[in-house]
Design a protein around this motif. Structure first.
Motif, PDB file in Angstrom:
ATOM      1  N   LEU A 157      89.058  89.460  54.284  1.00  0.00           N
ATOM      2  CA  LEU A 157      88.013  90.410  53.621  1.00  0.00           C
ATOM      3  C   LEU A 157      88.397  90.371  52.025  1.00  0.00           C
ATOM      4  N   ALA A 158      87.314  90.737  51.500  1.00  0.00           N
ATOM      5  CA  ALA A 158      87.681  91.109  49.843  1.00  0.00           C
ATOM      6  C   ALA A 158      86.843  92.462  49.716  1.00  0.00           C
ATOM      7  N   THR A 159      87.375  93.023  48.466  1.00  0.00           N
ATOM      8  CA  THR A 159      86.754  94.022  48.185  1.00  0.00           C
ATOM      9  C   THR A 159      85.894  94.037  46.788  1.00  0.00           C
ATOM     10  N   GLY A 160      85.511  95.003  46.054  1.00  0.00           N
ATOM     11  CA  GLY A 160      84.741  94.841  44.865  1.00  0.00           C
ATOM     12  C   GLY A 160      83.354  95.373  45.074  1.00  0.00           C
ATOM     13  N   ARG A 161      82.708  95.557  44.012  1.00  0.00           N
ATOM     14  CA  ARG A 161      81.286  95.884  43.922  1.00  0.00           C
ATOM     15  C   ARG A 161      80.286  94.984  44.857  1.00  0.00           C
ATOM     16  N   THR A 162      80.590  93.596  44.626  1.00  0.00           N
ATOM     17  CA  THR A 162      79.838  92.785  45.163  1.00  0.00           C
ATOM     18  C   THR A 162      79.662  92.869  46.851  1.00  0.00           C
ATOM     19  N   ASN A 194      92.998  91.555  54.282  1.00  0.00           N
ATOM     20  CA  ASN A 194      92.188  91.582  53.292  1.00  0.00           C
ATOM     21  C   ASN A 194      93.301  90.712  52.062  1.00  0.00           C
ATOM     22  N   LEU A 195      92.421  90.463  50.914  1.00  0.00           N
ATOM     23  CA  LEU A 195      92.918  89.484  49.952  1.00  0.00           C
ATOM     24  C   LEU A 195      93.933  90.290  49.094  1.00  0.00           C
ATOM     25  N   ASP A 196      93.787  91.440  48.748  1.00  0.00           N
ATOM     26  CA  ASP A 196      94.635  92.139  47.748  1.00  0.00           C
ATOM     27  C   ASP A 196      94.668  93.443  47.773  1.00  0.00           C
ATOM     28  N   GLU A 197      95.533  94.058  46.992  1.00  0.00           N
ATOM     29  CA  GLU A 197      95.735  95.698  46.980  1.00  0.00           C
ATOM     30  C   GLU A 197      96.456  95.639  45.547  1.00  0.00           C
ATOM     31  N   SER A 203      92.535 102.959  46.102  1.00  0.00           N
ATOM     32  CA  SER A 203      93.204 101.761  46.775  1.00  0.00           C
ATOM     33  C   SER A 203      92.214 101.038  47.696  1.00  0.00           C
ATOM     34  N   TYR A 204      92.700  99.725  47.810  1.00  0.00           N
ATOM     35  CA  TYR A 204      91.922  98.749  48.584  1.00  0.00           C
ATOM     36  C   TYR A 204      91.690  99.149  50.078  1.00  0.00           C
ATOM     37  N   ARG A 205      92.741  99.852  50.657  1.00  0.00           N
ATOM     38  CA  ARG A 205      92.932 100.272  51.858  1.00  0.00           C
ATOM     39  C   ARG A 205      91.666 101.435  52.138  1.00  0.00           C
ATOM     40  N   LEU A 261      85.161  85.510  49.936  1.00  0.00           N
ATOM     41  CA  LEU A 261      85.694  85.652  48.610  1.00  0.00           C
ATOM     42  C   LEU A 261      84.617  86.195  47.791  1.00  0.00           C
ATOM     43  N   GLY A 262      84.987  86.869  46.552  1.00  0.00           N
ATOM     44  CA  GLY A 262      84.088  87.015  45.237  1.00  0.00           C
ATOM     45  C   GLY A 262      84.871  86.419  44.204  1.00  0.00           C
ATOM     46  N   ILE A 263      84.329  86.656  42.956  1.00  0.00           N
ATOM     47  CA  ILE A 263      84.930  86.115  42.077  1.00  0.00           C
ATOM     48  C   ILE A 263      84.954  87.217  40.766  1.00  0.00           C
ATOM     49  N   GLY A 264      86.030  87.121  40.192  1.00  0.00           N
ATOM     50  CA  GLY A 264      86.269  88.063  39.004  1.00  0.00           C
ATOM     51  C   GLY A 264      85.688  87.456  37.650  1.00  0.00           C
ATOM     52  N   ARG A 265      85.589  88.172  36.343  1.00  0.00           N
ATOM     53  CA  ARG A 265      85.240  87.472  35.367  1.00  0.00           C
ATOM     54  C   ARG A 265      86.405  86.560  34.982  1.00  0.00           C
ATOM     55  N   GLY A 277      87.599  84.617  36.499  1.00  0.00           N
ATOM     56  CA  GLY A 277      87.530  83.219  37.546  1.00  0.00           C
ATOM     57  C   GLY A 277      88.582  83.278  38.649  1.00  0.00           C
ATOM     58  N   HIS A 278      89.203  84.676  38.803  1.00  0.00           N
ATOM     59  CA  HIS A 278      90.227  84.815  39.937  1.00  0.00           C
ATOM     60  C   HIS A 278      89.259  85.062  41.231  1.00  0.00           C
ATOM     61  N   ILE A 279      90.058  84.392  42.228  1.00  0.00           N
ATOM     62  CA  ILE A 279      89.668  84.581  43.777  1.00  0.00           C
ATOM     63  C   ILE A 279      90.750  85.550  44.217  1.00  0.00           C
ATOM     64  N   GLY A 280      90.569  86.703  45.219  1.00  0.00           N
ATOM     65  CA  GLY A 280      91.616  87.394  45.079  1.00  0.00           C
ATOM     66  C   GLY A 280      91.916  88.217  43.963  1.00  0.00           C
ATOM     67  N   PHE A 281      93.393  88.301  43.739  1.00  0.00           N
ATOM     68  CA  PHE A 281      93.672  88.403  42.167  1.00  0.00           C
ATOM     69  C   PHE A 281      94.423  87.380  41.412  1.00  0.00           C
ATOM     70  N   GLY A 318      89.816  95.162  32.100  1.00  0.00           N
ATOM     71  CA  GLY A 318      88.296  95.683  31.639  1.00  0.00           C
ATOM     72  C   GLY A 318      87.275  95.820  32.547  1.00  0.00           C
ATOM     73  N   GLN A 319      87.371  94.670  33.629  1.00  0.00           N
ATOM     74  CA  GLN A 319      86.369  94.696  34.780  1.00  0.00           C
ATOM     75  C   GLN A 319      86.639  95.812  35.656  1.00  0.00           C
ATOM     76  N   ASN A 320      87.715  96.002  36.111  1.00  0.00           N
ATOM     77  CA  ASN A 320      87.960  97.271  37.117  1.00  0.00           C
ATOM     78  C   ASN A 320      88.381  98.626  36.781  1.00  0.00           C
TER      79      ASN A 320
HETATM   80  C1  F6R Z   1      88.866  91.805  45.418  1.00  0.00           C
HETATM   81  C2  F6R Z   1      88.987  90.353  44.922  1.00  0.00           C
HETATM   82  C3  F6R Z   1      88.213  90.160  43.738  1.00  0.00           C
HETATM   83  C4  F6R Z   1      86.939  90.656  43.501  1.00  0.00           C
HETATM   84  C5  F6R Z   1      86.421  90.365  42.028  1.00  0.00           C
HETATM   85  C6  F6R Z   1      84.950  90.625  41.931  1.00  0.00           C
HETATM   86  O1  F6R Z   1      89.307  92.084  46.753  1.00  0.00           O
HETATM   87  O2  F6R Z   1      89.216  89.762  46.024  1.00  0.00           O
HETATM   88  O3  F6R Z   1      88.505  88.905  43.327  1.00  0.00           O
HETATM   89  O4  F6R Z   1      86.046  89.671  44.425  1.00  0.00           O
HETATM   90  O5  F6R Z   1      87.191  90.858  41.076  1.00  0.00           O
HETATM   91  O6  F6R Z   1      84.776  91.759  42.019  1.00  0.00           O
HETATM   92  P1  F6R Z   1      83.271  92.777  41.686  1.00  0.00           P
HETATM   93  O7  F6R Z   1      82.734  92.221  43.110  1.00  0.00           O
HETATM   94  O8  F6R Z   1      83.560  94.263  41.777  1.00  0.00           O
HETATM   95  O9  F6R Z   1      82.528  91.850  40.602  1.00  0.00           O
END
Ligand code: F6R
Length: 269
Positions: free
Chosen positions: A34-39, A65-68, A84-86, A136-140, A142-146, A168-170
């Motif tokens: 699993l992943a966390t985040g707004r998406t 989960n992917l990360d914490e 926390s992601y938990r 998986l989601g993606i961060g600005r 380009g990360h997957i997980g962290f 800046g994103q989180n």
């Molecule tokens: C978090 C994770 C991250 C998020 C990414 C996008 O568990 O895996 O890679 O998927 O930072 O976050 P949002 O959805 O908030 O834009």
């Protein structure tokens, strides 16, 4: 890699949840990454809804989960630490479905030996037979997980330092943005690539550039998400905004329509 473009973010989340639910229904002792985040929030709302309607059963499912974040010693215990992601996972999913909470795993970012716990985390995934799906989601960045830029494609679960882009994103998500830790524990790119199937979700215009690079750009550790191109079973679910910079958009839409694998999902369009 299959790319599915949905008209809205809500439709993309609903489809993602359905794909996961169908996979669990086909294998009840499912191992779900699993992943966390707004998406992901609407994905979890949809999974909770399906569970409530008895359309998916989590009683035998195990999650990783992917990360914490790596929390300073003075930070509150996870259950009370809203950042926390938990906490996120309990709040958005685990408390709303019939999962046994003992079968839910989030990397430990508050123990004395984060590195040893990270190795154990990877071992625990392997011992249960590996992940059937990794969401998986993606961060600005380009990360997957962290897995920030330059993460090795063979990296394992480990502690990492977050980039300024991710800060800046989180950090705006924290009550006090300065409380955001600079370190996190994340499954490695190598760990992620070992999952049997990757289900990637990205929505919103702000992700369009990085999504195009991740899906169509050259494979590079500068953008961890490009590692998905090396996996044999990936579906990328996008809303039309996140898909707007893809060169092959028309071909992906054609393939989705005509690929028998997706026949049952046409109604989600
Ligand atoms: C978090 C994770 C991250 C998020 C990414 C996008 O568990 O895996 O890679 O998927 O930072 O976050 P949002 O959805 O908030 O834009």
């Amino acid at each position: 890699m299959d790319v599915i473009v949905m008209p809205t973010a809500a439709a993309a989340a609903k489809l993602t949840a359905q794909i996961i639910a169908d996979a669990i229904n086909a294998k009840p002792n499912f191992k779900l990454g699993l992943a966390t985040g707004r998406t992901m929030e609407p994905v979890y709302a949809n999974l909770a809804k399906l569970n409530k309607a008895n359309k998916v059963d989590f009683s035998r499912v195990t999650t990783f989960n992917l990360d914490e974040y790596v929390w300073p010693k003075k930070a509150k215990k996870y259950e009370a630490n809203k950042d926390s992601y938990r906490y996120y996972m309990n709040y958005h999913l685990f408390n709303k479905i019939n999962i046994d909470i003992r079968n839910t795993n989030v990397p430990d970012g508050s123990c004395d030996d984060v590195d040893a716990a990270a190795i154990e985390y990877d071992n625990a995934i392997a011992e249960c037979g590996g992940l059937d799906i990794q969401l998986l989601g993606i961060g600005r960045s380009g990360h997957i997980g962290f897995n920030e830029p330059l993460s090795s494609f063979s990296s394992r679960t480990r502690a990492v330092t977050l980039t300024q882009t991710t800060y800046g994103q989180n950090s705006p998500l924290f009550d006090n943005p300065e409380d955001m830790p600079m370190q996190a524990v994340t499954m490695g790119v190598g760990t992620i690539l070992e999952a049997k199937r990757l289900v990637f979700l990205a929505t919103m215009k702000e992700k369009a550039d990085i999504v195009a690079k991740a899906i169509e750009g050259p494979v590079t550790s500068m953008i961890s998400a490009t590692a998905m191109q090396m996996h044999e079973d990936v579906v990328c679910i996008l809303d039309k905004d996140a898909a707007s910079k893809l060169e092959g958009l028309k071909e992906y839409e054609w393939s989705f329509k005509h690929n028998p694998r997706w026949a049952a999902y046409q109604k989600f369009k």
